[in-house]
Design an enzyme around this catalytic site. Sequence first.
Site, PDB file in Angstrom:
ATOM      1  N   GLY A 173     -52.366   8.880   0.947  1.00 23.78           N
ATOM      2  CA  GLY A 173     -53.643   9.481   0.242  1.00 23.78           C
ATOM      3  C   GLY A 173     -54.631   8.346   0.176  1.00 23.78           C
ATOM      4  CG  ASP A 174     -53.977   5.545  -2.799  1.00 24.33           C
ATOM      5  OD1 ASP A 174     -54.987   5.651  -3.760  1.00 24.33           O
ATOM      6  OD2 ASP A 174     -52.729   5.657  -2.940  1.00 24.33           O
ATOM      7  CB  SER A 175     -54.035   4.573   3.956  1.00 19.29           C
ATOM      8  OG  SER A 175     -53.314   3.791   3.237  1.00 19.29           O
TER       9      SER A 175
END
Length: 402
Positions: A173-175
């Site tokens: 999700g962060d990436s």
Amino acid sequence: MTDSAAEGPLSGLRVIEMGTLIAGPFCGQILGDFGAEVIKLEDPKSGDPMRQWGRSLPQGLSPWWPVIGRNKKSVTVDLRKAEGQALARTLIGKADVVVENFRPGTFEKWGLSYESLAAENPRLVMARVSGFGQTGPYSQRAGYGLIGEAMGGLRHVTGEPDRPPARAGISIGDSLAAMHAVMGIMMALHARERTGRGQVIDAALYESVLAVMENLVTEYDLTGYVRERSGSILPGIAPSNVYPCAGGEMILIGGNGDTVFARLAEAMGRPELATDERYATHAARGARQGELDALIADWTSQRTLTDLLALLEAKGVPCGRIYRAPDMLEDPQFQAREAIVTTDHPVFGPIKMQNAFPKLSATPGRVRWPGPALGEHTEAVLREVAGMSPAEIEALRAKAVI
């Protein structure tokens, strides 16, 4: 250390990275990989938590930081102090892009709203990465990647159907939010060429996940079907699965296209399967997915992985092993394309990490140096970018601002 980024496609672009952990810093990593001058502002006492993160800590240092901090310049600034906020404003005034992933409202609390920054630097592009975006009823909530993955729909469809939702083994999700922020930055810079003005990129974690969820929402809207967890398969897409091999290994086979399935059937010594009405079409194979997978598994389980790879590759059937880090380091394809490179680290010595992607033919990205020591570039940046004198720098140090 020399900044030999002149050949990078983003050479001449100055980025101020303000934020911690993964989403904002990965955005900065990508920009730095392709030649941007990325100046990372960090807390003087502890720096980015990624400096301490990792399952193992060789020599007491995180193996994660050399990757996500690579190609950046580390400058220590205490943003909780008025002098630190003023220093950040000065550096942003000399920049093309600022990246931040604090909770919405934090920048405004520090007197660093986009409106005030753009009044001094109208060409400024600001990328804001957060859990839920800068607006809406959830904007003030804390939002980590796992929440974005859940709200964006990814967690519900990941894992085995008879078990709770699983997660990917990485912070996907962060990436994804970082990559969407990079896309937004590139779009805003292109628009700036026409308008002469910058703008704000509002990248929300949950929306970045939602963006890659294919037809999940539309399928429900039109048919009422709610996609569920399906383990290692996609329902109705067959054959496309992981199959057992002799010796306990596994192989991935994708033979769901009609012509590819015909080649797979031939490799299995069962060419009649390709014309059998039970398996001859995409829809028929999907309707008998479990049955077909059992036939293929019975065939693969009697052969070694090595033999299967050779046979299926000769027949033009997509197949592959499930790689771990050791497999990547030994693979000739990785080696031929320099997918993994070696760079020198002042403590670890030579270390390996993934290269910069995608590959550009004329101005490729590259790893110029690993994540720097905390504050390694503070004096140089304050002198060269902010135009500060040694006495001014020493005064900030005396007040514990840097």
